[in-house]
Every structure is written in structure tokens, then in C-alpha cells.
Design a protein around this motif. Structure first.
Motif, PDB file in Angstrom:
ATOM      1  N   PRO A  99     -16.308 -64.831  -4.570  1.00 14.05           N
ATOM      2  CA  PRO A  99     -15.956 -66.062  -5.299  1.00 14.05           C
ATOM      3  C   PRO A  99     -16.765 -66.310  -6.581  1.00 14.05           C
ATOM      4  N   LEU A 100     -17.773 -65.500  -6.849  1.00 16.19           N
ATOM      5  CA  LEU A 100     -18.525 -65.711  -8.095  1.00 16.19           C
ATOM      6  C   LEU A 100     -17.803 -65.089  -9.285  1.00 16.19           C
ATOM      7  N   ASN A 101     -17.897 -65.761 -10.409  1.00 16.79           N
ATOM      8  CA  ASN A 101     -17.352 -65.207 -11.646  1.00 16.79           C
ATOM      9  C   ASN A 101     -18.482 -64.618 -12.485  1.00 16.79           C
ATOM     10  N   ILE A 102     -18.114 -63.917 -13.542  1.00 18.24           N
ATOM     11  CA  ILE A 102     -19.137 -63.270 -14.365  1.00 18.24           C
ATOM     12  C   ILE A 102     -20.076 -64.314 -14.996  1.00 18.24           C
ATOM     13  N   GLU A 103     -19.552 -65.505 -15.277  1.00 19.36           N
ATOM     14  CA  GLU A 103     -20.411 -66.549 -15.850  1.00 19.36           C
ATOM     15  C   GLU A 103     -21.489 -66.990 -14.841  1.00 19.36           C
ATOM     16  N   ASP A 104     -21.121 -67.035 -13.572  1.00 23.23           N
ATOM     17  CA  ASP A 104     -22.103 -67.391 -12.538  1.00 23.23           C
ATOM     18  C   ASP A 104     -23.195 -66.322 -12.474  1.00 23.23           C
ATOM     19  N   VAL A 105     -22.764 -65.053 -12.577  1.00 23.28           N
ATOM     20  CA  VAL A 105     -23.722 -63.949 -12.521  1.00 23.28           C
ATOM     21  C   VAL A 105     -24.678 -64.041 -13.716  1.00 23.28           C
ATOM     22  N   THR A 106     -24.110 -64.241 -14.902  1.00 28.10           N
ATOM     23  CA  THR A 106     -24.920 -64.311 -16.120  1.00 28.10           C
ATOM     24  C   THR A 106     -25.919 -65.466 -16.038  1.00 28.10           C
ATOM     25  N   ALA A 107     -25.436 -66.623 -15.619  1.00 26.32           N
ATOM     26  CA  ALA A 107     -26.320 -67.789 -15.515  1.00 26.32           C
ATOM     27  C   ALA A 107     -27.393 -67.545 -14.462  1.00 26.32           C
ATOM     28  N   GLY A 108     -27.021 -66.907 -13.361  1.00 23.16           N
ATOM     29  CA  GLY A 108     -27.997 -66.598 -12.314  1.00 23.16           C
ATOM     30  C   GLY A 108     -29.095 -65.692 -12.835  1.00 23.16           C
ATOM     31  N   GLU A 109     -28.717 -64.714 -13.633  1.00 24.83           N
ATOM     32  CA  GLU A 109     -29.695 -63.805 -14.222  1.00 24.83           C
ATOM     33  C   GLU A 109     -30.636 -64.561 -15.165  1.00 24.83           C
ATOM     34  N   ILE A 110     -30.071 -65.423 -15.999  1.00 19.86           N
ATOM     35  CA  ILE A 110     -30.890 -66.151 -16.965  1.00 19.86           C
ATOM     36  C   ILE A 110     -31.844 -67.110 -16.247  1.00 19.86           C
ATOM     37  N   PHE A 111     -31.326 -67.825 -15.258  1.00 21.71           N
ATOM     38  CA  PHE A 111     -32.206 -68.757 -14.540  1.00 21.71           C
ATOM     39  C   PHE A 111     -33.267 -68.011 -13.728  1.00 21.71           C
TER      40      PHE A 111
END
Lengths: 254, 303
Positions: A99-111
Motif C-alpha cells: 500500500p505504500l507509494n513512491i512518495e511515502d518511500v521518498t519521505a520515509g528516506e528523508i525523515f
């Protein structure tokens, strides 16, 4: 433009779990390097330099080292770390069909990158406090500043990672961006010691306002001059965050 | 009930048309196979169905949702087994499953329990705390499928699920897929293993150059395109044209590959006798999906 959802926390948790699983290799590095540089610069070089702006050299250099290592932590995590997860381990490919989108992945990496900055910043600040280099309770605000610095540098790093073809491209990133920024942001000497042209250029470097903020917070000399610095790093963090969400989608969702 | 439905689905990469106006329907409970040579567009099609790639044009409905608007709901009920191993090398076997379960919002205890169950289902329980790079190819593949099942998906999508496996591991995977099918899990898999397609797929679509060339049960595809029995005759180079001429006059369906001639749709040996002494050898065998595949997609290499 698509934004991220609360699900970014799942990627953050994944990275946190890996960090604590590998703590034997992660934590000593995180701890040793800033301490070495603090001791070498503060005590070694400091004995020659003497007093800067009315402070001992180690007092002068400590807030800059916190800023610099907040930058390094997020930068390493979101260049080599991000790139290996993205291209070599293909971890993102696996995550984006949940259910995660690429934006969730990117934000997770940044945070997560920002969390590394926060951990490093907290650690150096604690050491500085133990050596009585901290003179004001305002210094606690260095922690949120470190986190914000982390977001900014993590977002810049993720943006770069989303554009480059190979892991060797990060050599450029560190030798042509991170290292000059580290030396021309007023960490080791006041910007006023540079020729005027370099002084002006150094205000482009996103670490300069962080060093200024940390230096004021650790000594408790707060002025309204700090607001533009804070606005500058907040603005850069937002802008690079937004761009990296887009470029990551463009790279991976083809 | 249709589980996947695509409507004039097209994917272009600059000039290359990877998927060309495909209309496909996968029905609840079936195992559907996509068969095609490399570059046929199978993986591009699968990537669009799992929302990892936006279509250039056309629509996709998966599990009753339009993928353009409801991709999260779809992905929550999807299990995906990729062709390339993308297990999380930074985590142990069990952590891989538990972390994956968390992406699907399974509560911690349930995630742990489900992970243990699924490890034993795939006969990996003694690898519980192993690192990923300690696993053999077969174990990794089983773990990938196990990971795809962690959220108890209604639809499982597999890209070359048995590629590079030894026969033991391959048959274990096939058994597991059959088990899942009996539990009502719809499966869409792409493969170029003919045996796999013939054995485990209820229906097969043969793809080439982005298009679906033929679609039916494996048996019906064989009967339609090559017939129950295929004859392979070997002739000398000198006699080749002569024999070809004869076969043409008899109105037979054949294909020449070097000095061998494949004869399709033949019911009796009678015609062969007419060819007389010009044959070096004659082989009679059942028609296979591989014959169908080669007839439809051609024998030249596509790169």
C-alpha cells in the motif's frame, strides 16, 4: 503533484530496525568521527589559534561541528544508503507494490536521514555539555535545528540520488558539494576571515545559516538576525523535499 | 467474476511500443499464464497491473477498482513475486516477513504469527534467523513467494516464479501455487517455461511484440495451432525442395527448420508413406505448447 501519506512511517521504521540491527557498525562511526574532529581541531589546532570572537577555539568550533555532522549524517544516509536500497537491493521496488507509494518511500528516506542528523547532533551536544562547552539552555533548540538541517540535506541528497546513473557519481557530490560546504560555512573560522567574494558565496551554502543558528543557541545570544537564517533553511528543506518527491517518481515509476 | 480487466491498454517507451492495445480478462480463481519471448511485453504488462508503471493509454481494473484512482486499495490485496530477487538484504528472513507485514498494517503480534506460519508453509522454518545471502536460490524464491502471501492476497502476480531453480525446488513451488489456487487465490504469472504454463495454468495468453496472439487453455491452444500429433522429418539437403513441393501439393501444414520439416495437424501416417525414401528419419510425437509458442512467435531470436 502527489504528496506522501502517513505511511512514510513504515519506511522510517524499516530503516530504524536496520540501524539498530547493525548498531555495531553504525554507532561507533557515528560517535567516533565527530569526537575525533572536535578533539583534533579544538585541542590540537585550538592551542595555536587561541581565542576566536572572544571564545576558546573549541567553544567556537563545537556548534559548527554539530551542524557539519548533522549534514554528513543525512548526506551519507541519503546518497549511498538510498542509492544502494534503490538500485542495488531493489528494496523500493518491493515496497511500492504494497500500500505504500513512491512518495511515502521518498519521505520515509528523508525523515530517516533527518533522524540520523538528530541522533548525531544530540550525541555531540551531550558530549559538549559534559565538557562544559554549552552555556545556555537555548542549546536544546539545536536538536530541532539538527532535524531540520537533516531534512534539508537529506532532500538534496535524495534529489541527487534520483538523478545519477551510478554509485560512483557520489564522489562528485562529496568532493564538489559537501566538502566545500563544510569548509566554507564558518565551521572552523569566522566567515569574516575570507575575502569578500567568498563571504558572499558562502551565504549560498546551506550550512552557513545552520552554523550561525547553532552558534547563537549554544551561547544563548539570540538576535532577530537569526530569523532569516531559519527561514532560509526551512525554505530550502521544503523546496528540495517537494522536488525530490517528483524526481523519485520520475525515476522509479516508468 | 473478473479479477483483472484491461481495456485497450498501451505502454510506449519513446518509439518502442511495449504493450500494444491489450484487452485482457483474468477470472476469479484461475491461474492465468502470460507466455512470450524476451521483450514481448509481459513484464511491462505486469508492472502496469501492479501500479508500478503508468499506462500510456487505456484502463485497468483490478479487484473491482480502477487502478488510476484506487491503487492503494488494490495494492493492499495484491501479492507480487518479482522476477529479480528484491528481498531485503539488510534484514533476516523473519524480519523480511514481519517488516513486509507492517507495510500492510498488520498488527505486530499478528505479523509475527503470520510470518512464522508462512515460513513453515514454505518449509523455511529452520532459516528463521538466517541472513538473506545465506539462502540458496531456491530458498530465496520460496521466501519471495512467502513474502507475497503475507497479506493473504486475493490475487497473486508472479514474474517467472521458477526461473533458475533446480527441478526439486521448481516442483515445490508448483505444488505451493496449486495449493494456493485450491484456496481460491487467483494467479497471474508470466513465464517462458512451457512446462510450467502447460502444467499449472488454466488459461494461457501467448504474447509477442506487445500483442496477445492467442489465448485459450493449453490443450486447446495445442489443438488449434499444431494439432495433437506433430511429425518431424529429416531430409537431405538435395531432397529438401522436392519434399517441400510434395507436401505443398498435399495441402499440408508444415514448417521447415534447416533440414527438418515439422508437420502439423496430421491425423494419420498415410501421407508420410508417399514421401518414400527421401527421408533420413521420421519422428512422431505429441504436439506441445512449445510448438505453439515457436509457431506463433517465430524461431528467430528477438533481442
Amino acid at each position: 503533484m502527489k504528496s506522501f501519506s502517513w505511511r512514510f512511517i513504515r519506511v522510517w521504521q524499516r530503516n530504524r530496525d536496520v540501524f539498530f540491527r547493525l548498531w555495531r557498525s553504525e554507532i561507533p562511526v557515528m560517535v567516533a568521527e565527530p569526537i575525533i574532529i572536535l578533539l583534533a581541531m579544538g585541542l590540537g589546532l585550538g592551542t595555536y589559534v587561541g581565542v576566536v570572537n572572544g571564545q576558546s577555539y573549541i567553544e567556537f568550533v563545537t556548534p559548527g561541528v554539530i551542524a557539519g555532522y548533522a549534514m554528513f549524517s543525512a548526506s551519507f544516509e541519503c546518497t549511498y544508503g538510498t542509492f544502494i536500497r534503490m538500485e542495488h537491493q531493489r528494496t523500493y521496488d518491493a515496497i511500492i507494490v504494497t500500500p505504500l507509494n513512491i512518495e511515502d518511500v521518498t519521505a520515509g528516506e528523508i525523515f530517516w536521514g533527518a533522524t540520523r542528523s538528530l541522533l548525531t547532533g544530540s550525541f555531540i551536544l551531550a558530549v559538549a555539555a559534559a565538557f562544559q562547552l554549552v552555556h545556555s539552555p537555548w542549546a536544546l533548540l539545536i536538536l530541532p535545528v539538527s532535524f531540520l538541517t537533516g531534512i534539508m540535506f537529506a532532500a538534496i541528497a535524495v534529489l541527487y540520488s534520483s538523478l545519477v546513473p551510478s554509485i560512483y557519481s557520489f564522489n562528485y557530490y562529496f568532493s564538489l558539494f559537501i566538502t566545500p560546504v563544510f569548509f566554507f560555512s564558518g565551521v572552523f573560522f569566522p566567515l569574516s576571515s575570507f575575502p569578500e567574494i567568498i563571504q558572499k558565496l558562502s551565504w549560498i551554502a546551506p550550512l552557513t545559516p545552520v552554523v550561525q543558528l547553532n552558534r547563537a543557541l549554544i551561547s544563548g545570544t539570540l538576535t532577530t538576525d537569526l530569523l532569516p537564517a531559519l527561514a532560509y533553511i526551512t525554505g530550502l528543506a521544503f523546496v528540495f523535499f517537494a522536488i525530490s518527491l517528483r524526481t523519485m517518481r520520475r525515476r522509479l515509476i516508468v | 467474476m473478473s479479477i483483472i480487466k484491461t481495456n485497450n491498454l498501451t505502454k510506449k517507451f519513446r518509439e518502442l511500443v511495449a504493450v500494444d492495445d491489450v484487452n485482457l480478462e483474468v477470472i476469479s480463481g484461475e491461474c492465468f499464464g502470460l507466455l512470450g519471448p524476451n521483450g514481448a511485453g509481459k513484464t511491462s504488462l505486469l508492472r502496469m497491473i501492479v501500479a508500478a508503471s503508468p499506462p500510456t493509454s487505456g484502463d485497468i481494473w483490478v479487484l473491482g477498482h480502477n487502478l488510476r484512482t484506487d491503487s492503494r486499495q488494490v495494492k493492499a490485496n495484491l501479492g507480487v513475486v518479482p522476477q529479480l530477487d528484491n528481498l531485503d538484504e539488510d534484514l533476516t528472513v523473519i524480519q523480511n516477513l514481519v517488516t513486509f507485514a507492517r507495510y500492510f498494517d498488520l498488527p505486530k503480534e499478528e505479523a509475527k504469527q503470520r510470518s512464522r506460519e508462512i515460513l513453515s508453509l514454505f518449509e523455511l522454518e529452520n532459516k528463521h534467523d538466517s541472513r538473506i545471502n545465506e539462502l540458496s536460490g531456491g530458498m530465496k524464491r520460496r521466501l519471495l513467494i512467502a513474502r507475497g502471501m503475507i497479506n493473504q492476497p486475493r490475487l497473486l502476480i508472479l514474474d517467472e516464479p521458477t526461473i533458475g531453480l533446480d527441478p526439486q525446488a521448481k516442483h515445490l513451488v508448483w505444488r505451493k501455487l496449486a495449493e494456493l489456487k485450491s484456496q481460491g487465490v487467483t494467479q497471474l504469472l508470466c513465464t517462458h517455461n512451457m512446462e510450467e504454463a502447460a502444467d499449472i495454468c488454466d488459461r494461457v495468453a501467448i504474447m509477442n511484440l506487445g500483442k496477445i496472439l492467442s489465448l485459450d487453455t493449453p490443450q486447446k491452444l495445442v489443438i488449434r495451432h499444431v494439432g495433437k500429433t506433430v511429425y518431424v522429418i529429416e531430409v537431405t539437403s538435395e531432397e529438401k525442395n522436392n519434399v517441400k513441393e510434395k507436401l505443398k501439393n498435399l495441402g499440408l501444414d508444415f514448417e521447415v527448420v534447416d533440414n527438418r520439416i515439422h508437420l502439423f495437424h496430421i491425423d494419420s501416417d498415410v501421407v508420410i508413406k508417399d514421401l518414400g525414401t527421401s527421408l533420413i528419419s521420421l519422428q512422431r510425437r505429441p504436439g506441445t505448447l512449445e510448438d505453439v509458442f515457436l509457431r506463433l512467435t517465430g524461431r528467430t531470436l528477438i533481442e
